[in-house]
Design a protein around this motif. Structure first.
Motif, PDB file in Angstrom:
ATOM      1  N   LEU A 167       0.714  -1.242  -0.001  1.00  0.00           N
ATOM      2  CA  LEU A 167       0.020   0.007   0.206  1.00  0.00           C
ATOM      3  C   LEU A 167       0.874   1.206   0.009  1.00  0.00           C
ATOM      4  O   LEU A 167       0.468   2.387  -0.546  1.00  0.00           O
ATOM      5  CB  LEU A 167      -0.986  -0.062   1.202  1.00  0.00           C
ATOM      6  N   ARG A 168       1.967   1.367   0.633  1.00  0.00           N
ATOM      7  CA  ARG A 168       2.784   2.284   0.417  1.00  0.00           C
ATOM      8  C   ARG A 168       3.375   3.172  -0.767  1.00  0.00           C
ATOM      9  O   ARG A 168       3.410   4.034  -0.978  1.00  0.00           O
ATOM     10  CB  ARG A 168       3.939   2.001   1.509  1.00  0.00           C
ATOM     11  N   HIS A 169       3.251   2.010  -1.643  1.00  0.00           N
ATOM     12  CA  HIS A 169       3.785   2.348  -2.934  1.00  0.00           C
ATOM     13  C   HIS A 169       2.531   2.442  -3.958  1.00  0.00           C
ATOM     14  O   HIS A 169       2.676   2.385  -5.157  1.00  0.00           O
ATOM     15  CB  HIS A 169       4.640   1.107  -3.674  1.00  0.00           C
ATOM     16  N   ILE A 170       1.449   2.645  -3.489  1.00  0.00           N
ATOM     17  CA  ILE A 170       0.357   3.046  -4.495  1.00  0.00           C
ATOM     18  C   ILE A 170      -0.083   4.387  -4.193  1.00  0.00           C
ATOM     19  O   ILE A 170      -0.044   4.884  -3.342  1.00  0.00           O
ATOM     20  CB  ILE A 170      -0.948   2.213  -3.891  1.00  0.00           C
ATOM     21  N   HIS A 171      -0.573   5.110  -5.476  1.00  0.00           N
ATOM     22  CA  HIS A 171      -1.017   6.529  -5.427  1.00  0.00           C
ATOM     23  C   HIS A 171      -1.999   6.798  -4.317  1.00  0.00           C
ATOM     24  O   HIS A 171      -3.122   5.696  -4.703  1.00  0.00           O
ATOM     25  CB  HIS A 171      -1.060   6.866  -6.836  1.00  0.00           C
ATOM     26  N   PRO A 172      -1.986   7.631  -3.565  1.00  0.00           N
ATOM     27  CA  PRO A 172      -3.174   7.792  -2.452  1.00  0.00           C
ATOM     28  C   PRO A 172      -4.551   7.824  -3.263  1.00  0.00           C
ATOM     29  O   PRO A 172      -5.550   7.440  -2.697  1.00  0.00           O
ATOM     30  CB  PRO A 172      -2.608   9.140  -1.916  1.00  0.00           C
ATOM     31  N   THR A 173      -4.680   8.565  -4.291  1.00  0.00           N
ATOM     32  CA  THR A 173      -5.923   9.042  -5.117  1.00  0.00           C
ATOM     33  C   THR A 173      -6.483   7.582  -5.576  1.00  0.00           C
ATOM     34  O   THR A 173      -7.508   7.257  -5.347  1.00  0.00           O
ATOM     35  CB  THR A 173      -5.758   9.872  -6.329  1.00  0.00           C
ATOM     36  N   TYR A 174      -5.659   6.479  -6.074  1.00  0.00           N
ATOM     37  CA  TYR A 174      -6.143   5.394  -6.495  1.00  0.00           C
ATOM     38  C   TYR A 174      -6.506   4.365  -5.148  1.00  0.00           C
ATOM     39  O   TYR A 174      -7.670   3.866  -5.403  1.00  0.00           O
ATOM     40  CB  TYR A 174      -5.164   4.520  -7.343  1.00  0.00           C
ATOM     41  N   LEU A 175      -5.796   4.717  -4.204  1.00  0.00           N
ATOM     42  CA  LEU A 175      -6.173   3.661  -2.988  1.00  0.00           C
ATOM     43  C   LEU A 175      -7.455   4.186  -2.326  1.00  0.00           C
ATOM     44  O   LEU A 175      -8.277   3.420  -2.072  1.00  0.00           O
ATOM     45  CB  LEU A 175      -4.874   3.737  -2.050  1.00  0.00           C
ATOM     46  N   PHE A 176      -7.574   5.584  -2.236  1.00  0.00           N
ATOM     47  CA  PHE A 176      -8.533   6.054  -1.369  1.00  0.00           C
ATOM     48  C   PHE A 176     -10.048   6.028  -2.196  1.00  0.00           C
ATOM     49  O   PHE A 176     -11.073   6.141  -1.730  1.00  0.00           O
ATOM     50  CB  PHE A 176      -8.394   7.394  -0.584  1.00  0.00           C
ATOM     51  N   GLN A 177      -9.591   6.509  -3.431  1.00  0.00           N
ATOM     52  CA  GLN A 177     -10.994   6.714  -4.430  1.00  0.00           C
ATOM     53  C   GLN A 177     -11.284   5.434  -4.892  1.00  0.00           C
ATOM     54  O   GLN A 177     -12.700   5.439  -5.368  1.00  0.00           O
ATOM     55  CB  GLN A 177     -10.799   7.876  -5.303  1.00  0.00           C
ATOM     56  N   PHE A 178     -10.587   4.586  -5.349  1.00  0.00           N
ATOM     57  CA  PHE A 178     -10.884   3.553  -6.129  1.00  0.00           C
ATOM     58  C   PHE A 178     -11.083   1.890  -5.164  1.00  0.00           C
ATOM     59  O   PHE A 178     -11.910   1.496  -5.231  1.00  0.00           O
ATOM     60  CB  PHE A 178     -10.076   3.154  -7.422  1.00  0.00           C
ATOM     61  N   THR A 180       4.584   9.973  10.707  1.00  0.00           N
ATOM     62  CA  THR A 180       5.014   8.436  10.426  1.00  0.00           C
ATOM     63  C   THR A 180       5.160   7.635  11.539  1.00  0.00           C
ATOM     64  O   THR A 180       5.275   6.346  11.738  1.00  0.00           O
ATOM     65  CB  THR A 180       6.097   8.655   9.602  1.00  0.00           C
ATOM     66  N   LYS A 181       5.334   8.273  12.511  1.00  0.00           N
ATOM     67  CA  LYS A 181       5.659   7.586  13.960  1.00  0.00           C
ATOM     68  C   LYS A 181       4.391   7.050  14.759  1.00  0.00           C
ATOM     69  O   LYS A 181       4.451   6.375  15.618  1.00  0.00           O
ATOM     70  CB  LYS A 181       6.430   8.436  14.864  1.00  0.00           C
ATOM     71  N   CYS A 182       3.397   7.543  14.274  1.00  0.00           N
ATOM     72  CA  CYS A 182       2.146   7.383  15.113  1.00  0.00           C
ATOM     73  C   CYS A 182       0.957   6.733  14.495  1.00  0.00           C
ATOM     74  O   CYS A 182       0.334   7.251  13.618  1.00  0.00           O
ATOM     75  CB  CYS A 182       1.480   8.734  15.681  1.00  0.00           C
ATOM     76  N   ILE A 183       1.114   5.430  14.394  1.00  0.00           N
ATOM     77  CA  ILE A 183      -0.024   4.373  13.712  1.00  0.00           C
ATOM     78  C   ILE A 183      -0.655   3.729  14.817  1.00  0.00           C
ATOM     79  O   ILE A 183      -0.176   2.604  15.249  1.00  0.00           O
ATOM     80  CB  ILE A 183       0.861   3.556  12.943  1.00  0.00           C
ATOM     81  N   ASP A 184      -1.867   4.264  14.966  1.00  0.00           N
ATOM     82  CA  ASP A 184      -2.828   3.517  16.136  1.00  0.00           C
ATOM     83  C   ASP A 184      -3.717   2.844  15.343  1.00  0.00           C
ATOM     84  O   ASP A 184      -4.943   3.114  14.529  1.00  0.00           O
ATOM     85  CB  ASP A 184      -3.530   4.574  16.975  1.00  0.00           C
ATOM     86  N   THR A 185      -3.498   1.183  15.229  1.00  0.00           N
ATOM     87  CA  THR A 185      -4.305   0.549  14.434  1.00  0.00           C
ATOM     88  C   THR A 185      -4.682  -0.913  15.135  1.00  0.00           C
ATOM     89  O   THR A 185      -3.776  -1.367  15.779  1.00  0.00           O
ATOM     90  CB  THR A 185      -3.690   0.194  12.813  1.00  0.00           C
ATOM     91  N   ALA A 186      -5.754  -1.430  14.791  1.00  0.00           N
ATOM     92  CA  ALA A 186      -6.158  -2.729  15.365  1.00  0.00           C
ATOM     93  C   ALA A 186      -5.365  -3.867  14.800  1.00  0.00           C
ATOM     94  O   ALA A 186      -4.990  -4.989  15.489  1.00  0.00           O
ATOM     95  CB  ALA A 186      -7.759  -3.130  15.456  1.00  0.00           C
ATOM     96  N   VAL A 187      -5.022  -3.767  13.499  1.00  0.00           N
ATOM     97  CA  VAL A 187      -4.286  -4.861  12.994  1.00  0.00           C
ATOM     98  C   VAL A 187      -2.753  -4.579  12.838  1.00  0.00           C
ATOM     99  O   VAL A 187      -2.175  -3.339  13.459  1.00  0.00           O
ATOM    100  CB  VAL A 187      -4.483  -4.905  11.401  1.00  0.00           C
ATOM    101  N   ASP A 188      -1.844  -5.486  12.529  1.00  0.00           N
ATOM    102  CA  ASP A 188      -0.500  -5.487  12.693  1.00  0.00           C
ATOM    103  C   ASP A 188       0.058  -4.944  11.555  1.00  0.00           C
ATOM    104  O   ASP A 188       0.212  -5.353  10.531  1.00  0.00           O
ATOM    105  CB  ASP A 188       0.232  -6.767  13.053  1.00  0.00           C
ATOM    106  N   PHE A 189      -0.151  -3.454  11.482  1.00  0.00           N
ATOM    107  CA  PHE A 189       0.253  -2.636   9.960  1.00  0.00           C
ATOM    108  C   PHE A 189       1.436  -2.566   9.812  1.00  0.00           C
ATOM    109  O   PHE A 189       1.982  -2.390   8.512  1.00  0.00           O
ATOM    110  CB  PHE A 189      -0.775  -1.386  10.431  1.00  0.00           C
ATOM    111  N   LYS A 190       2.447  -2.441  10.813  1.00  0.00           N
ATOM    112  CA  LYS A 190       3.627  -1.747  10.562  1.00  0.00           C
ATOM    113  C   LYS A 190       4.620  -2.906   9.388  1.00  0.00           C
ATOM    114  O   LYS A 190       5.326  -2.283   8.412  1.00  0.00           O
ATOM    115  CB  LYS A 190       4.568  -1.749  11.736  1.00  0.00           C
ATOM    116  N   PRO A 191       4.285  -4.146   9.598  1.00  0.00           N
ATOM    117  CA  PRO A 191       4.995  -5.160   8.358  1.00  0.00           C
ATOM    118  C   PRO A 191       4.778  -4.822   7.255  1.00  0.00           C
ATOM    119  O   PRO A 191       5.525  -4.970   6.212  1.00  0.00           O
ATOM    120  CB  PRO A 191       4.861  -6.484   9.104  1.00  0.00           C
ATOM    121  N   LEU A 192       3.355  -4.477   7.103  1.00  0.00           N
ATOM    122  CA  LEU A 192       2.758  -4.275   5.687  1.00  0.00           C
ATOM    123  C   LEU A 192       3.120  -2.786   5.148  1.00  0.00           C
ATOM    124  O   LEU A 192       3.452  -2.835   4.003  1.00  0.00           O
ATOM    125  CB  LEU A 192       1.056  -4.534   5.769  1.00  0.00           C
ATOM    126  N   TRP A 193       3.338  -1.931   6.102  1.00  0.00           N
ATOM    127  CA  TRP A 193       3.546  -0.480   5.718  1.00  0.00           C
ATOM    128  C   TRP A 193       5.111  -0.493   5.156  1.00  0.00           C
ATOM    129  O   TRP A 193       5.281   0.146   4.322  1.00  0.00           O
ATOM    130  CB  TRP A 193       3.381   0.486   6.894  1.00  0.00           C
TER     131      TRP A 193
END
Length: 584
Positions: free
Chosen positions: A224-235, A264-277
């Motif tokens: 997800l880090r390497h996807i254009h934000p517009t494509y990610l959030f709108q499509f 970038t230091k504050c990621i509050d998420t229910a899933v283990d997001f860091k390895p994916l990011w």
């Protein structure tokens, strides 16, 4: 008395082995001294046991061990047609065999059974020559059935390298979930992340009832880090499959919070997001250097955009800018090149521009996005996350301005931000760790300004501090390893500002006093292009210089020259997938 040395003459008859085989084949054809017949489809082929034994481990085991065939004069070979068997026996006695589309598979099977490894590899080579994106997945299946590693490796290589074409084939939809996961998680997959997402969606839609449950596991393979934000959030975020998965929605929401918090230091998420990011870019992604615009050979503003091919070490042309622009600003964001504002020189009267042109290497076409709020030239632009910040320059009245605008690439919108404390022209600008640093520059009276201005992105606030080390005008800045390098600026001096330690470090000097040049980071080296320099007679000349600085060795190395002398241009690093950019 000494005896004379005995001399030997070592003779090798190069034609002996081929002549011997020729004579054996003639004996076979004349049925002379043949002692066994191989039978298939009611046809008998007379042969010599010793020749068969010498040619194949299969026949060696058959005739040299205590098997029934050792005593038999006729051997019935089941599963092999007489035509294929005849071709193989001809090969044994002549070393020649013809492979065609019609017989390659049965020939390969027979060669495998009878243990003729070279015929087997000849069939594999023939099939490798027939490989295409349309059939490579089928070839992989075939190679697994035949246990043919060479064919499998070549077919897999094509599938990885031509994944954009392969993903459109029907064969891809027939892959099992582990097979598809294997492709999508491979670092060497040659595809943009948007293509990876579209592929997994197409695969699920091929059999939605049994495959819907795999969406979350497959979506984790999209970087997800390497996807254009517009494509990610709108499509992607609005795709029904994604919306049906709680985990997928949580992943997208984590990215959204990360983007909008500008932290970038504050990621509050229910899933283990860091390895994916933090998943790295795929190996098929490459950074390339692009040079655009500027003043060419001191004659006129240039519309040309150039890309540097590292393999050939040559410059190649991209599509030309639609218009000539004097002192526009240049910035890269999400692998797209932005050319912002400037002074138009195509008309009789020059005019300040608010236009923003973009170039994607994928299409090699120029487009426009939402224009700036106010026209300006000789300004600075810098990107951070999904934003572009435009600072200062000369405004509508052609006077020095302190205004700042921010472009949101997700929503294609501009907004005004807090102005700079001190309006400066031609400073060195860089963005890192939620801050924009503006070093030096000159005031309206063209006096150097010895200050560092710092913009805190999340708080929309400026601070400034005086620093006697800063004295740069028309010098670029670039970031490597938490250090901001300021290169030249009417001086030979190169300094690196350590943002963590808040101190300057002196680096190896340039060869001459340089200004109006451009710099970018490529493969952990600092590349500098063009500009102007002061020669030995204190005369300012244009430059076609192309060189790089290596921070590990603190040395400068020449990379040759640009195709022409150039200054006030843009020098940027763009990311592309292999050679997906279209050559013009």
């Amino acid at each position: 008395m000494d005896q004379p040395a005995v001399k030997f003459f070592h003779y090798k008859d190069k034609e002996q082995s081929s002549n011997l085989l020729l004579q054996l084949n003639r004996l076979r054809q004349e049925n002379v001294l043949t002692d066994v017949s191989l039978c298939s489809d009611n046809n008998e082929i007379p042969c010599h046991r010793n020749v068969l034994v010498s040619s194949s481990p299969y026949f060696r085991a058959m005739f040299c061990n205590n098997f029934l065939e050792k005593q038999q004069t006729k051997i019935n070979l089941k599963g092999i047609t007489s035509a294929i068997l005849s071709s193989i026996i001809d090969y044994v006695y002549t070393g020649l065999i013809s492979v065609s589309v019609d017989i390659v598979l049965p020939l390969m099977q027979a060669a495998s059974m009878l243990q003729y490894s070279r015929i087997f590899e000849a069939c594999s080579n023939f099939l490798q020559e027939q490989l295409s994106p349309d059939n490579c997945l089928s070839m992989i299946r075939l190679s697994e059935i035949m246990n043919c590693n060479s064919l499998r490796d070549k077919a897999k290589e094509m599938a990885m390298n031509s994944f954009s074409d392969v993903s459109a084939s029907e064969d891809l939809c027939e892959l099992s979930l582990p097979e598809l996961m294997g492709y999508l998680e491979d670092d060497s997959l040659c595809a943009e992340e948007e293509q990876v997402f579209e592929t997994l969606v197409a695969w699920i839609h091929h059999d939605p009832l049994s495959r819907r449950g795999a969406i979350s596991d497959l979506f984790k393979k999209v970087r997800l880090r390497h996807i254009h934000p517009t494509y990610l959030f709108q499509f992607i975020a609005n795709d029904p499959l994604i919306q049906s998965s709680t985990l997928c929605n949580e992943l997208i929401e984590s990215v959204r919070r990360l983007m909008f918090s500008v932290n970038t230091k504050c990621i509050d998420t229910a899933v283990d997001f860091k390895p994916l990011w933090v998943a790295p870019r795929r190996y098929s992604y490459h950074d390339i250097l692009v040079v655009v615009g500027g003043r060419k050979n001191n004659e006129q503003t240039s519309r040309e955009a150039l890309v540097f091919d590292e393999k050939s070490e040559k410059w190649q042309l991209l599509a030309k800018l639609p218009i000539r622009l004097y002192k526009a600003s240049y910035v890269a964001l999400h692998s797209v090149l932005y050319v912002i504002g400037g002074l138009t020189t195509n008309t009789k009267y020059s005019q300040l521009s608010t236009t923003v042109y973009t170039l994607s290497l994928k299409t090699n076409q120029w487009r426009t996005v939402e224009p700036m709020l106010e026209p300006r030239f000789a300004h600075q632009s810098v990107s951070y996350l999904h934003f572009i910040f435009v600072l200062g320059g000369l405004g509508p009245d052609r006077r020095l301005t302190d205004t700042v605008e921010r472009y949101n690439s997700m929503f294609n919108q501009w907004e005004s931000m807090a102005p700079m404390p001190v309006a400066v022209l031609h400073p060195a600008v860089a963005a890192t760790n939620q801050r924009i640093f503006v070093f030096g520059g000159e005031d309206a009276m063209q006096n150097p300004v010895r200050i560092i201005q710092v913009y805190h992105i999340a708080r929309n606030m400026w601070s400034k501090m005086e620093n006697r080390t800063v004295k740069n005008v028309s010098a670029p800045a670039a970031i490597m390893d938490d250090k901001i390098y300021i290169i030249g600026g009417y001086t030979r001096r190169v300094i690196a500002y350590d943002t963590k330690a808040n101190r300057f470090i002196k680096c190896a000097n340039l060869k001459e006093r340089r200004m109006h040049h451009s710099a970018t980071v490529l493969n952990n080296k600092l590349y500098v292009t063009g500009g102007r320099y002061v020669n030995g007679h204190d005369v300012i000349e244009d430059s076609d210089n192309f060189e790089y600085y290596d921070p590990k060795t603190d040395t400068w190395t020449s990379k040759g020259t640009l195709p022409y002398k150039l200054f006030d241009h843009g020098s940027l690093t763009l990311t592309h997938v292999s050679q997906t950019w279209a050559k013009s």
